[in-house]
Design a protein around this motif. Sequence first.
Motif, PDB file in Angstrom:
ATOM      1  N   GLY A 242       0.820  -1.212   0.000  1.00  0.00           N
ATOM      2  CA  GLY A 242       0.000   0.000   0.000  1.00  0.00           C
ATOM      3  C   GLY A 242       0.851   1.258   0.000  1.00  0.00           C
ATOM      4  N   TRP A 243       0.371   2.278   0.722  1.00  0.00           N
ATOM      5  CA  TRP A 243       1.025   3.596   0.718  1.00  0.00           C
ATOM      6  C   TRP A 243       2.168   3.661   1.724  1.00  0.00           C
ATOM      7  N   VAL A 244       3.312   4.178   1.269  1.00  0.00           N
ATOM      8  CA  VAL A 244       4.478   4.390   2.137  1.00  0.00           C
ATOM      9  C   VAL A 244       4.904   5.848   1.964  1.00  0.00           C
ATOM     10  N   GLU A 245       5.346   6.492   3.052  1.00  0.00           N
ATOM     11  CA  GLU A 245       5.683   7.921   2.998  1.00  0.00           C
ATOM     12  C   GLU A 245       7.193   8.143   3.070  1.00  0.00           C
ATOM     13  N   PHE A 246       7.660   9.037   2.200  1.00  0.00           N
ATOM     14  CA  PHE A 246       9.088   9.333   2.056  1.00  0.00           C
ATOM     15  C   PHE A 246       9.298  10.833   2.205  1.00  0.00           C
ATOM     16  N   ASP A 247      10.374  11.221   2.879  1.00  0.00           N
ATOM     17  CA  ASP A 247      10.727  12.637   3.029  1.00  0.00           C
ATOM     18  C   ASP A 247      12.038  12.882   2.279  1.00  0.00           C
ATOM     19  N   PRO A 248      11.953  13.215   0.979  1.00  0.00           N
ATOM     20  CA  PRO A 248      13.177  13.355   0.188  1.00  0.00           C
ATOM     21  C   PRO A 248      14.023  14.553   0.613  1.00  0.00           C
ATOM     22  N   THR A 249      13.416  15.560   1.253  1.00  0.00           N
ATOM     23  CA  THR A 249      14.182  16.714   1.735  1.00  0.00           C
ATOM     24  C   THR A 249      15.215  16.283   2.771  1.00  0.00           C
ATOM     25  N   ASN A 250      14.877  15.255   3.551  1.00  0.00           N
ATOM     26  CA  ASN A 250      15.757  14.791   4.617  1.00  0.00           C
ATOM     27  C   ASN A 250      16.288  13.372   4.384  1.00  0.00           C
ATOM     28  N   ALA A 251      16.020  12.806   3.206  1.00  0.00           N
ATOM     29  CA  ALA A 251      16.510  11.466   2.846  1.00  0.00           C
ATOM     30  C   ALA A 251      16.121  10.412   3.870  1.00  0.00           C
ATOM     31  N   ILE A 252      14.854  10.474   4.328  1.00  0.00           N
ATOM     32  CA  ILE A 252      14.370   9.489   5.295  1.00  0.00           C
ATOM     33  C   ILE A 252      12.941   9.085   4.924  1.00  0.00           C
ATOM     34  N   ARG A 253      12.482   7.996   5.507  1.00  0.00           N
ATOM     35  CA  ARG A 253      11.059   7.680   5.469  1.00  0.00           C
ATOM     36  C   ARG A 253      10.368   8.580   6.492  1.00  0.00           C
ATOM     37  N   ALA A 254       9.137   8.963   6.186  1.00  0.00           N
ATOM     38  CA  ALA A 254       8.373   9.737   7.169  1.00  0.00           C
ATOM     39  C   ALA A 254       8.037   8.832   8.351  1.00  0.00           C
ATOM     40  N   GLY A 255       8.119   9.387   9.562  1.00  0.00           N
ATOM     41  CA  GLY A 255       7.902   8.578  10.763  1.00  0.00           C
ATOM     42  C   GLY A 255       7.230   9.374  11.855  1.00  0.00           C
ATOM     43  N   THR A 256       7.612   9.084  13.104  1.00  0.00           N
ATOM     44  CA  THR A 256       6.963   9.753  14.240  1.00  0.00           C
ATOM     45  C   THR A 256       7.240  11.255  14.272  1.00  0.00           C
TER      46      THR A 256
END
Length: 294
Positions: A242-256
């Motif tokens: 399904g859907w997974v979130e990525f934060d390319p500005t910080n080179a991480i997966r979105a998390g807590t």
Amino acid sequence: MGMSQTYDITLRIAYVYDSPAAAHRTLLRMLPRNLPEQQLLYGAVTTDPAPSFRVDDVDFFGNPVTEVTHDRRLSEIDFRFRGRVLKHAPAGGLDLSCGLSLLPVELGQIRSIAPDSPHHFLGASPRLPAAPDIAAFARDCVSPEMSALEAADAVSLALNAAFTFDPKATEVTTKPVDAFRARRGVCQDISHVMITALRSLGMPAGYVSGFLRTIPPKGRPRLAGADAMHAWVRAWCGAETGWVEFDPTNAIRAGTDHVTVAIGRDYSDVAPARGSLRSAGSHKTTHQVDVVPV
């Protein structure tokens, strides 16, 4: 990285007009979402001065929307969200996403066109036409044997390496392809480019607006983009994942550290304050964000 984290959040968006504006109508998307991994414990969107008319609703994608009108002249107006949000860590674990080359097959088996359906996030959207330059970059980042999740991670990391975070380089209206060619911009630009890249690979992708914690845990650096509303990317990695979130500005997966306010195809679906008013002269806008761990 704890299992969950509570935040007290304040967002203030203020406008000051040189020449008082009459007949002011604004759509606000400032209230955090209730999602499986996130609960709004309490909070409200308020305006100062109080509106002549207000209606609270939900848009097609399930985002809370507040519509306010002011039918008198205003030289300044203040929109605020204050509240508390509980955020759970996303389920990590094994990569169960399908192969990148199998995405079209898995998409073909999805019959739903509900708001969360990947079909809404595959083609061009109002701010994101197809861009051959970005598509070529995306093809260079991936290889056919990658899983969908590996491919999305690869594009996120490559864009993070290619871009210089630069708040002075772009405006809110900058076209993603221009930011891409300059290799400079902020989270909105980098997220728009990543969405365009993923869609060119046949991967449904959408835009997430929200907040980043402003005080990092001990021993961890402060993330880029924490002093304003933040933006990141969600990608559909097959039916199983399904859907997974990525934060390319910080080179991480979105998390807590990431609190979701609105989800859409691009910025035009999620702008925190979109107004129409009649005024002469210019105006100044200020945004203030505080996300404090409780």
